[in-house]
Design an enzyme around this catalytic site. Sequence first.
Site, PDB file in Angstrom:
ATOM      1  N   ARG A 240       0.859  -1.187   0.000  1.00  0.00           N
ATOM      2  CA  ARG A 240       0.000   0.000   0.000  1.00  0.00           C
ATOM      3  C   ARG A 240       0.890   1.230   0.000  1.00  0.00           C
ATOM      4  O   ARG A 240       1.991   1.198   0.567  1.00  0.00           O
ATOM      5  CB  ARG A 240      -0.858   0.070   1.266  1.00  0.00           C
ATOM      6  CG  ARG A 240      -2.192  -0.628   1.188  1.00  0.00           C
ATOM      7  CD  ARG A 240      -3.161   0.062   0.217  1.00  0.00           C
ATOM      8  NE  ARG A 240      -4.444  -0.610   0.164  1.00  0.00           N
ATOM      9  CZ  ARG A 240      -4.738  -1.640  -0.635  1.00  0.00           C
ATOM     10  NH1 ARG A 240      -3.846  -2.124  -1.471  1.00  0.00           N
ATOM     11  NH2 ARG A 240      -5.945  -2.178  -0.622  1.00  0.00           N
ATOM     12  N   GLU A 269      -1.733   8.068  -4.025  1.00  0.00           N
ATOM     13  CA  GLU A 269      -2.047   7.703  -5.414  1.00  0.00           C
ATOM     14  C   GLU A 269      -3.482   8.109  -5.770  1.00  0.00           C
ATOM     15  O   GLU A 269      -4.332   8.160  -4.884  1.00  0.00           O
ATOM     16  CB  GLU A 269      -1.840   6.191  -5.629  1.00  0.00           C
ATOM     17  CG  GLU A 269      -2.778   5.304  -4.819  1.00  0.00           C
ATOM     18  CD  GLU A 269      -2.417   3.816  -4.929  1.00  0.00           C
ATOM     19  OE1 GLU A 269      -1.246   3.445  -4.785  1.00  0.00           O
ATOM     20  OE2 GLU A 269      -3.348   3.040  -5.165  1.00  0.00           O
ATOM     21  N   HIS A 287      -0.946   0.455  -9.652  1.00  0.00           N
ATOM     22  CA  HIS A 287      -1.735  -0.381  -8.733  1.00  0.00           C
ATOM     23  C   HIS A 287      -2.494  -1.475  -9.498  1.00  0.00           C
ATOM     24  O   HIS A 287      -3.726  -1.514  -9.489  1.00  0.00           O
ATOM     25  CB  HIS A 287      -2.703   0.496  -7.921  1.00  0.00           C
ATOM     26  CG  HIS A 287      -3.131  -0.135  -6.637  1.00  0.00           C
ATOM     27  ND1 HIS A 287      -3.392   0.586  -5.496  1.00  0.00           N
ATOM     28  CD2 HIS A 287      -3.357  -1.442  -6.295  1.00  0.00           C
ATOM     29  CE1 HIS A 287      -3.762  -0.235  -4.524  1.00  0.00           C
ATOM     30  NE2 HIS A 287      -3.743  -1.472  -4.981  1.00  0.00           N
TER      31      HIS A 287
HETATM   32  C1  GLV Z   1      -5.480  -4.286  -3.901  1.00  0.00           C
HETATM   33  O1  GLV Z   1      -4.657  -3.493  -3.635  1.00  0.00           O
HETATM   34  C2  GLV Z   1      -6.229  -5.009  -2.916  1.00  0.00           C
HETATM   35  O2  GLV Z   1      -6.132  -4.679  -1.719  1.00  0.00           O
HETATM   36  O3  GLV Z   1      -6.968  -5.926  -3.291  1.00  0.00           O
END
Ligand code: GLV
Length: 326
Positions: A240, A269, A287
Amino acid sequence: MTKPRILMARAVFPELITRLEQHFEVEHNQADEAWTTQQLAAKLHDKVGLFTTGSERIDEQVLAAAPKLKICANMAVGYNNFDLPAMTARKVLATNSPDVLTETTADFGFALLMATARRVTESEHYLRAGKWQRWSYDMFSGSDVHGSTLGILGMGRIGQGIARRGAHGFGMDVIYHNRSRLAPELEAECKARYVGKEELLRTADHLVLVLPYSPSSHHAIGAAELALMKPTANLINIARGGIVDDAALAAALRDKRIAAAGLDVFEGEPKIHPDLLTVPNVVLTPHIASATVPTRKAMANLAADNLIGFLVHGKPLTPLNPEVLK
Ligand code: GLV
């Protein structure tokens, strides 16, 4: 009988809307408009269920405007967009989408590790810019992956998937640090050895971050931690944004205090720290670690299963605050 009303915060696979419409009156967002918190809150006043994607912040401000809300189903395994104590206090169930993305995300962690170690994107940019005139002995030399030391910070399901790939596929020596140690049989299966955080930072050739974000993991990797890493080491973040201090990382990359980084997640982000955009030794992706069609469909369906399971049958599949059910 009127159907319960639910809100989809973002665009999703069209067939998912069709599926949900069998049970609910669905207000969707297939135009994928970016709603402000106030707009989201206003749309929730008459809804009992909400489908989120991990980006929408659900906190007291939103909950206060949603008196009928009973469940928020996240299409993501991470749920730091949820203020869980506030949801629990208001008896709103939270669910996430674990397991179905584990292997896909571990694949991507490895893809990013390899791209970073072997300078794949940097060399591609060079080629596309027409700069490649002839082969040379030291052009884009990177670091070896096979036989090197793989460090993993956060050893949940995805961390274990990365460990297996490294140990069994690439003969890597795997070390990890986690809040709690794995059971001996899992350590043996992953061929992973538990070490303290400092040893992990000092020893890893490739350090992969897979820990959940919380106030206690904020800037778990900052200037002090980067200073402990080998100058030849690579850092991979698929966890994250906020777990890494991006400004400190950009400075470390610029000064070659570590070799390179591969980042799929960023502080704040989709904004990216401007200094990260100017250093060449970083691979940047938006991401996408869980982004394959089968996995994104499985995540979306699991979120839908939670909405249907809870609102229709009283049984969610993957509750995060099951105390709400009592
Ligand atoms: C993606 O980042 C998720 O948490 O599924």
